[in-house]
Write a protein that holds these residues in place. Structure first.
Motif, short mmCIF file in Angstrom:
data_model
loop_
_atom_site.label_atom_id
_atom_site.label_comp_id
_atom_site.label_asym_id
_atom_site.label_seq_id
_atom_site.Cartn_x
_atom_site.Cartn_y
_atom_site.Cartn_z
N ILE A 37 91.07 -29.76 -12.65
CA ILE A 37 90.77 -30.58 -13.82
C ILE A 37 90.00 -29.74 -14.84
CG2 ILE A 37 90.76 -32.74 -12.53
CD1 ILE A 37 87.67 -32.63 -12.59
N GLY A 38 89.97 -30.21 -16.08
CA GLY A 38 89.22 -29.55 -17.12
C GLY A 38 87.77 -30.02 -17.14
N GLY A 98 88.30 -33.98 -17.89
CA GLY A 98 89.59 -34.58 -18.21
C GLY A 98 90.70 -33.91 -17.44
N GLU A 99 91.79 -34.65 -17.24
CA GLU A 99 92.98 -34.05 -16.64
C GLU A 99 93.64 -33.14 -17.67
OE1 GLU A 99 93.90 -34.23 -13.61
OE2 GLU A 99 92.87 -36.00 -12.78
N MET A 127 87.60 -37.25 -21.26
CA MET A 127 88.29 -36.89 -22.50
C MET A 127 89.77 -36.62 -22.26
SD MET A 127 86.26 -36.99 -25.09
CE MET A 127 86.90 -35.93 -26.36
N PRO A 128 90.65 -37.31 -22.98
CA PRO A 128 92.08 -36.99 -22.89
C PRO A 128 92.38 -35.58 -23.42
CG PRO A 128 91.73 -39.16 -23.86
CD PRO A 128 90.40 -38.48 -23.83
N ASN A 129 91.68 -35.19 -24.49
CA ASN A 129 91.92 -33.88 -25.12
C ASN A 129 90.94 -32.83 -24.60
OD1 ASN A 129 89.87 -35.30 -26.43
ND2 ASN A 129 90.14 -34.20 -28.35
N ILE A 130 90.84 -32.71 -23.28
CA ILE A 130 89.87 -31.81 -22.68
C ILE A 130 90.17 -30.35 -23.04
CG2 ILE A 130 91.13 -31.60 -20.50
CD1 ILE A 130 87.29 -31.69 -20.96
N LYS A 131 91.43 -30.01 -23.25
CA LYS A 131 91.75 -28.63 -23.62
C LYS A 131 91.11 -28.26 -24.96
CE LYS A 131 96.07 -28.13 -21.03
NZ LYS A 131 97.53 -27.87 -21.10
N GLN A 132 91.10 -29.21 -25.91
CA GLN A 132 90.44 -28.93 -27.18
C GLN A 132 88.94 -28.80 -26.99
OE1 GLN A 132 90.98 -31.73 -30.40
NE2 GLN A 132 89.66 -30.54 -31.78
#
Length: 333
Positions: free
Chosen positions: A122-123, A151-152, A178-183
């Motif tokens: 996970i992030g 976030g996933e 957070m849905p936008n964990i990559k950001q």
């Protein structure tokens, strides 16, 4: 909930202690002197939340001694030590349900996925800060009302995300799913690269200086803004816009928008505010340089240099900061 922190230095010890206080079964894998002190006297935590000693925590110097399955593994070693650490923890494979990393780099999720399988990763991003004062004693040096995100990597919010978010919030660590964990993770590395590279290229000639000493000087603030704007240009080229996820210390939106002079005034005001509050900010890369230790320049600033070249973005200040630190790093051990 069972949690194992692999490479528990200052931050890993603080996180582990906070989770243990909430009833999690926490195992710290750390250096032998730290482990010996914890097992003898408990784990002492000082700093922003006051002083406490945690005794309901397990500490060991080898992952091979860990018993049973774990709901979460958090990787806490320096990026340069990742490969050796994961190789040395092979006995944990098949016993970890979910893994994430404290590290400040853009490859940590891939590293864990290659080790455990992508479905286990996970992030995770946090700007909480801590340092190891001595074996058995970690100081929680910095926190924010909202400092931590999980976030996933596919943008969903699942029960395992909700569970770790809930216990972190209960532990006093302001956390959000957070849905936008990559950001979030890219914005964090942008902020970290900014503070780290600027501090070394500006202050490393004097080991007594801290960030605010340079931020209140006109030329220091100008360098801060120019360097930040180039980092942000790479971040934006990835399809993101600054969101200040780590406000109020994050000012990427202010540094990116408006006039150059206004952004410089913002940096000076931040430095003056830090002085007034008695804060003494010093990124770990700066501490590494003045302590004679190898830095994480390739993991922290390198991604922006290489991505800029790939995308054809001109970042002369970032290139200069990277080159300066690479030279310094060559002579560090």
């Amino acid at each position: 909930m069972r949690v194992i922190i692999l490479g528990a230095g200052g931050l890993g010890s603080v996180f582990g202690a906070r989770l243990a206080e909430q009833g999690a079964d926490v195992t710290l894998v750390a250096r032998p002197t730290h482990v010996e002190a914890i097992n003898k006297n408990g784990l002492k935590i000082s700093g922003v939340n006051g002083d406490s000693t945690i005794t309901n925590i397990t500490a060991m110097s080898s992952a091979d001694d860990a018993v049973g399955e774990f709901d979460y593994l958090i990787l806490g070693v320096k990026s340069k030590d990742t490969a050796a650490t994961l190789a040395g923890a092979a006995s944990l494979k098949g016993r970890i349900k979910t893994a994430c990393s404290f590290q400040n780099n853009t490859t940590k999720e891939d590293d864990l996925a290659n080790w455990l399988g992508a479905e286990h990763v996970i992030g995770f991003a946090t700007i909480e800060a801590a340092q190891l004062i001595e074996p058995g004693h970690a100081s929680h040096t910095f926190k924010l009302p909202l400092s931590t995100y999980f976030g996933e990597l596919d943008g969903t919010i699942t029960p395992r995300i909700e569970a770790i978010v809930d216990i972190c919030n209960a532990a006093g660590i302001g956390t959000k799913a957070m849905p936008n964990i990559k950001q979030v993770m890219w914005e964090k590395i942008t902020q970290i690269a900014n503070a780290a590279g600027w501090s070394v290229s500006t202050l490393a000639g004097n080991k007594n200086l801290v960030m605010n000493d340079g931020m209140v000087i006109q030329e220091g603030a100008e360098h801060y803004v120019q360097y930040a704007r180039e980092l942000i240009s790479v971040y934006k080229a990835l399809g993101y816009q600054p969101e200040n996820f780590f406000a109020p210390v994050s000012k990427l939106k202010e540094l990116d928008g408006g006039s150059f002079d206004d952004a410089v005034a913002t940096v000076i005001a931040i430095g003056e505010g830090m002085n007034k509050a008695g804060m003494k900010g010093r990124p770990s890369m700066f501490t590494d340089v003045i302590s004679g230790k190898k830095t994480e320049v390739e993991e922290t600033i390198g991604p922006f240099v290489h991505k800029a070249r790939e995308l054809g973005i001109s970042v002369p200040t970032v290139d200069a900061v990277y080159r300066i630190i690479k030279v310094l790093d060559h002579y560090l051990v």
